[in-house]
Motif scaffolding. Structure first.
Motif, PDB file in Angstrom:
ATOM      1  N   MET A   1       0.840  -1.177   0.000  1.00 30.28           N
ATOM      2  CA  MET A   1       0.000   0.000   0.000  1.00 30.28           C
ATOM      3  C   MET A   1       0.883   1.237   0.000  1.00 30.28           C
ATOM      4  SD  MET A   1      -3.112  -0.779   2.728  1.00 30.28           S
ATOM      5  CE  MET A   1      -2.042  -0.539   4.120  1.00 30.28           C
ATOM      6  N   LYS A   2       0.418   2.226  -0.685  1.00 30.92           N
ATOM      7  CA  LYS A   2       1.113   3.512  -0.719  1.00 30.92           C
ATOM      8  C   LYS A   2       0.483   4.408   0.346  1.00 30.92           C
ATOM      9  CE  LYS A   2       2.147   7.200  -4.032  1.00 30.92           C
ATOM     10  NZ  LYS A   2       1.941   7.625  -5.434  1.00 30.92           N
ATOM     11  N   LEU A   3       1.316   4.932   1.234  1.00 31.98           N
ATOM     12  CA  LEU A   3       0.842   5.794   2.311  1.00 31.98           C
ATOM     13  C   LEU A   3       1.373   7.197   2.114  1.00 31.98           C
ATOM     14  CD1 LEU A   3       1.626   3.506   5.394  1.00 31.98           C
ATOM     15  CD2 LEU A   3      -0.439   3.550   3.991  1.00 31.98           C
ATOM     16  N   ILE A   4       0.641   8.166   2.619  1.00 34.11           N
ATOM     17  CA  ILE A   4       1.119   9.539   2.610  1.00 34.11           C
ATOM     18  C   ILE A   4       1.087  10.057   4.051  1.00 34.11           C
ATOM     19  CG2 ILE A   4      -1.150  10.449   1.955  1.00 34.11           C
ATOM     20  CD1 ILE A   4       0.427  12.610   0.320  1.00 34.11           C
ATOM     21  N   LEU A   5       2.273  10.383   4.553  1.00 35.59           N
ATOM     22  CA  LEU A   5       2.419  10.953   5.892  1.00 35.59           C
ATOM     23  C   LEU A   5       2.428  12.464   5.729  1.00 35.59           C
ATOM     24  CD1 LEU A   5       5.466   8.817   7.053  1.00 35.59           C
ATOM     25  CD2 LEU A   5       3.068   8.259   7.354  1.00 35.59           C
ATOM     26  N   CYS A   6       1.830  13.182   6.662  1.00 35.36           N
ATOM     27  CA  CYS A   6       1.784  14.629   6.495  1.00 35.36           C
ATOM     28  C   CYS A   6       1.728  15.363   7.823  1.00 35.36           C
ATOM     29  CB  CYS A   6       0.582  15.003   5.633  1.00 35.36           C
ATOM     30  SG  CYS A   6      -0.945  14.336   6.243  1.00 35.36           S
ATOM     31  N   ARG A   7       1.915  16.674   7.705  1.00 32.50           N
ATOM     32  CA  ARG A   7       1.821  17.575   8.856  1.00 32.50           C
ATOM     33  C   ARG A   7       1.604  18.977   8.327  1.00 32.50           C
ATOM     34  NH1 ARG A   7       7.581  16.582   8.801  1.00 32.50           N
ATOM     35  NH2 ARG A   7       8.675  18.475   8.172  1.00 32.50           N
ATOM     36  N   ASN A   8       1.158  19.851   9.212  1.00 34.84           N
ATOM     37  CA  ASN A   8       1.097  21.274   8.900  1.00 34.84           C
ATOM     38  C   ASN A   8       1.433  22.037  10.174  1.00 34.84           C
ATOM     39  OD1 ASN A   8      -1.324  21.279  10.376  1.00 34.84           O
ATOM     40  ND2 ASN A   8      -2.575  21.131   8.539  1.00 34.84           N
ATOM     41  N   LYS A   9       1.248  23.329  10.165  1.00 38.66           N
ATOM     42  CA  LYS A   9       1.657  24.143  11.311  1.00 38.66           C
ATOM     43  C   LYS A   9       0.503  24.442  12.266  1.00 38.66           C
ATOM     44  CE  LYS A   9       5.555  26.109   8.931  1.00 38.66           C
ATOM     45  NZ  LYS A   9       6.372  27.252   8.663  1.00 38.66           N
ATOM     46  N   SER A  10      -0.598  23.729  12.136  1.00 40.85           N
ATOM     47  CA  SER A  10      -1.747  23.970  13.005  1.00 40.85           C
ATOM     48  C   SER A  10      -1.486  23.427  14.413  1.00 40.85           C
ATOM     49  CB  SER A  10      -2.997  23.316  12.431  1.00 40.85           C
ATOM     50  OG  SER A  10      -2.890  21.907  12.523  1.00 40.85           O
ATOM     51  N   TYR A  11      -2.231  23.946  15.378  1.00 42.08           N
ATOM     52  CA  TYR A  11      -2.088  23.490  16.763  1.00 42.08           C
ATOM     53  C   TYR A  11      -2.370  21.986  16.901  1.00 42.08           C
ATOM     54  CZ  TYR A  11      -2.957  22.756  21.682  1.00 42.08           C
ATOM     55  OH  TYR A  11      -2.935  22.249  22.949  1.00 42.08           O
ATOM     56  N   PRO A  12      -3.472  21.452  16.325  1.00 44.71           N
ATOM     57  CA  PRO A  12      -3.714  20.006  16.468  1.00 44.71           C
ATOM     58  C   PRO A  12      -2.573  19.161  15.890  1.00 44.71           C
ATOM     59  CG  PRO A  12      -5.697  21.095  15.715  1.00 44.71           C
ATOM     60  CD  PRO A  12      -4.592  22.121  15.669  1.00 44.71           C
ATOM     61  N   SER A  13      -2.030  19.588  14.755  1.00 49.80           N
ATOM     62  CA  SER A  13      -0.931  18.855  14.146  1.00 49.80           C
ATOM     63  C   SER A  13       0.294  18.854  15.056  1.00 49.80           C
ATOM     64  CB  SER A  13      -0.577  19.461  12.786  1.00 49.80           C
ATOM     65  OG  SER A  13       0.459  18.744  12.157  1.00 49.80           O
ATOM     66  N   LYS A  14       0.635  20.018  15.582  1.00 53.11           N
ATOM     67  CA  LYS A  14       1.793  20.129  16.493  1.00 53.11           C
ATOM     68  C   LYS A  14       1.575  19.301  17.758  1.00 53.11           C
ATOM     69  CE  LYS A  14       4.381  23.084  14.268  1.00 53.11           C
ATOM     70  NZ  LYS A  14       5.641  22.674  13.702  1.00 53.11           N
ATOM     71  N   LEU A  15       0.354  19.301  18.289  1.00 57.58           N
ATOM     72  CA  LEU A  15       0.046  18.538  19.498  1.00 57.58           C
ATOM     73  C   LEU A  15       0.200  17.035  19.252  1.00 57.58           C
ATOM     74  CD1 LEU A  15      -0.934  18.548  22.429  1.00 57.58           C
ATOM     75  CD2 LEU A  15      -3.274  18.461  21.538  1.00 57.58           C
ATOM     76  N   ILE A  16      -0.319  16.560  18.142  1.00 56.74           N
ATOM     77  CA  ILE A  16      -0.195  15.134  17.815  1.00 56.74           C
ATOM     78  C   ILE A  16       1.271  14.761  17.643  1.00 56.74           C
ATOM     79  CG2 ILE A  16      -0.669  13.391  16.046  1.00 56.74           C
ATOM     80  CD1 ILE A  16      -3.411  14.823  15.681  1.00 56.74           C
ATOM     81  N   GLN A  17       2.050  15.613  16.992  1.00 54.99           N
ATOM     82  CA  GLN A  17       3.482  15.343  16.829  1.00 54.99           C
ATOM     83  C   GLN A  17       4.166  15.227  18.188  1.00 54.99           C
ATOM     84  OE1 GLN A  17       5.486  17.928  13.886  1.00 54.99           O
ATOM     85  NE2 GLN A  17       3.424  18.436  13.191  1.00 54.99           N
ATOM     86  N   TYR A  82       5.754   3.175   1.820  1.00 50.36           N
ATOM     87  CA  TYR A  82       5.009   1.970   1.424  1.00 50.36           C
ATOM     88  C   TYR A  82       5.014   0.951   2.554  1.00 50.36           C
ATOM     89  CZ  TYR A  82       5.477   4.056  -3.155  1.00 50.36           C
ATOM     90  OH  TYR A  82       5.416   4.931  -4.197  1.00 50.36           O
ATOM     91  N   ILE A  83       3.940   0.166   2.608  1.00 44.28           N
ATOM     92  CA  ILE A  83       3.805  -0.886   3.602  1.00 44.28           C
ATOM     93  C   ILE A  83       2.960  -1.998   2.981  1.00 44.28           C
ATOM     94  CG2 ILE A  83       1.722   0.060   4.655  1.00 44.28           C
ATOM     95  CD1 ILE A  83       2.858  -0.698   7.371  1.00 44.28           C
ATOM     96  N   GLU A  84       3.213  -3.214   3.361  1.00 40.82           N
ATOM     97  CA  GLU A  84       2.407  -4.334   2.863  1.00 40.82           C
ATOM     98  C   GLU A  84       1.054  -4.306   3.552  1.00 40.82           C
ATOM     99  OE1 GLU A  84       3.198  -6.515   0.419  1.00 40.82           O
ATOM    100  OE2 GLU A  84       5.028  -5.325   0.172  1.00 40.82           O
ATOM    101  N   GLY A  85      -0.012  -4.419   2.757  1.00 41.45           N
ATOM    102  CA  GLY A  85      -1.339  -4.400   3.349  1.00 41.45           C
ATOM    103  C   GLY A  85      -2.423  -4.587   2.306  1.00 41.45           C
ATOM    104  N   SER A  86      -3.652  -4.520   2.749  1.00 43.97           N
ATOM    105  CA  SER A  86      -4.812  -4.766   1.903  1.00 43.97           C
ATOM    106  C   SER A  86      -5.620  -3.484   1.713  1.00 43.97           C
ATOM    107  CB  SER A  86      -5.698  -5.839   2.540  1.00 43.97           C
ATOM    108  OG  SER A  86      -6.938  -5.914   1.891  1.00 43.97           O
ATOM    109  N   ILE A  87      -5.621  -2.966   0.500  1.00 44.45           N
ATOM    110  CA  ILE A  87      -6.406  -1.772   0.195  1.00 44.45           C
ATOM    111  C   ILE A  87      -7.899  -2.085   0.334  1.00 44.45           C
ATOM    112  CG2 ILE A  87      -6.613  -2.066  -2.308  1.00 44.45           C
ATOM    113  CD1 ILE A  87      -5.713   1.220  -0.620  1.00 44.45           C
TER     114      ILE A  87
END
Length: 152
Positions: A1-17, A82-87
């Motif tokens: 499977m193709k994955l997309i990891l992401c982030r932005n500069k928002s407060y929720p994004s920073k908190l999760i990081q 990428y990771i092995e998995g079932s779409i």
């Protein structure tokens, strides 16, 4: 499977990081020209829902398909892995609700997730071959990154 990891500069994004010790705050599964992702609700609304002060007035989010163009516009910084998995397994989750308690469970290191709801990394763990079903509630974007690879 193709994955997309992401982030932005928002407060929720920073908190999760910060909570997950990761450079990334969100992950989605790329399926052609869409991204299968579990999206939540704004943090204030989430707190009100968890405290029982707000009910049935807001969508709690859930597993949706987002056009890849819209996904990339929402998160300016991203990385493909990428990771092995079932779409098909991931697609079967479309329409499930967002697991707000599961996110809190990661922070407090307790198993308080809802088995019929998803958050972003739990969705990927559910579809991945690397995770045992009974441990998918512990998945974070950082853990997904650690078992992924850069080439298909």
């Amino acid at each position: 499977m193709k994955l997309i990891l992401c982030r932005n500069k928002s407060y929720p994004s920073k908190l999760i990081q910060k909570v997950t010790w990761s450079r990334w705050s969100h992950v989605g599964i790329v399926d052609g020209d869409v991204v299968i992702e579990a999206i939540g609700i704004p943090p204030l609304s989430l707190i009100l829902v968890l405290l029982g002060l707000k009910r049935n007035h807001i969508s709690l989010g859930g597993v949706v398909e987002t056009p890849i163009k819209d996904f990339i516009n929402r998160y300016k910084t991203h990385r493909v892995v990428y990771i092995e998995g079932s779409i098909e397994k991931a697609r079967s989750c479309i329409g499930m609700e967002f697991d707000a308690w599961g996110i809190l469970g990661i922070k407090v290191k307790r198993q308080i997730h809802c088995s019929n709801k998803m958050f972003c990394s739990k969705l990927v763990a559910y579809a991945a071959y690397e995770y045992r079903d009974r441990f998918i509630y512990t998945a974070t974007v950082q853990k997904i990154l650690e078992i992924s690879r850069d080439e298909p």
